[in-house]
Design a protein around this motif. Structure first.
Motif: not given
Lengths: 108, 147
Positions: A11-29
């Motif tokens: 929770r809370g504000p997030l300005k950036e999300l950086k990863t050398c991996g993979r981002i998965t946003v699931s169905k209710r994500g």
């Protein structure tokens, strides 16, 4: 930059999300952030709302996804039903620049 | 320009300049410059080059389209397809290998003017509401109201 992390809820504000991996946003994500950089690719089945999105591999936009953000990626797979709110897409024809490569055995 | 059954075809060895309107299905196999309007589906074949603004019910792209694309139903951008321009459609399918530079707005409300769309709720990531983030590569940018 995060290598491998599984975030279930943040929770809370997030300005950036950086990863050398993979981002998965699931169905209710839901991922609401200004900048996304995922070198391992993005799989969105839920909601992504961002300003700039950069992916190192193919981005998957699932049939129930809701996407917003300028996207730069070497490839996009968009399924029927995906919703995209006015965003600028940059998906190049030849992401690796192979057309400029000399043929095998050909000298410069 | 030939007509085979219900399909209007621009042949592979032909270059058409002007405005094309069709009722059912049109297929571009060669080169096209101008504007395309239709009630049915437009198919752009693999080696076809189509420099046109397209307004149709459905569009299937295997070749190159340079111009803005407006579809009431589905845009199918196949693996060999290239689009340089803006896409506005109710539904869109994009396959791996396809190339696309431009603004993209997909959804049942994407073709409607902003005032007609239902009010947006929920948080935004600091983006300008309904505004286009920067310019576009293919002519008119953003989710412009229906002309």
């Amino acid at each position: 930059m995060v290598g491998d992390e599984h975030i279930t809820k943040l929770r809370g504000p997030l300005k950036e999300l950086k990863t050398c991996g993979r981002i998965t946003v699931s169905k209710r994500g839901r991922l609401i952030v200004e900048t996304i950089e995922a070198h391992g690719g993005i799989d969105c089945q839920g909601i992504i709302d961002a300003k700039h999105v950069l992916s190192g591999t193919t981005v998957i936009l699932g049939p129930k996804c809701n996407y917003h953000g300028d996207l730069t990626a070497p490839g996009v797979v968009m399924h029927k039903g995906a919703k995209v709110k006015a965003s600028r897409f940059a998906v190049p024809e030849d992401p690796l620049g192979l057309t400029d490569m000399p043929e095998a055995g050909e000298s410069k | 320009m030939a007509e085979t059954g219900d399909t209007t075809v621009v042949g592979a060895d032909s270059h058409f300049k002007g405005e094309l309107s069709f009722e059912r299905t049109a297929k571009i196999n060669g080169k096209f410059d101008g504007k395309i309007t239709g009630k049915g589906e437009l198919q752009v074949s693999q080696n076809a080059v189509c420099k046109a603004d397209v307004d149709a019910t459905g569009v299937q792209v295997d070749g190159l389209i340079e111009g803005n694309l407006n579809a009431k139903d589905t845009v199918k951008l196949n693996g060999s397809g290239v689009v340089r321009g803006d896409i506005t459609a109710a539904k869109m399918v994009m396959t791996e290998g396809a190339s696309f530079h431009g603004m993209c707005a997909v959804g049942p409300d994407s073709g409607r003017p902003a005032s007609a769309a239902p009010a947006q709720s929920g948080g935004q990531a600091g983006g300008s509401p309904g505004g286009s983030p920067g310019g576009s590569s293919g002519g008119s940018s953003g989710q412009s109201p229906k002309k």
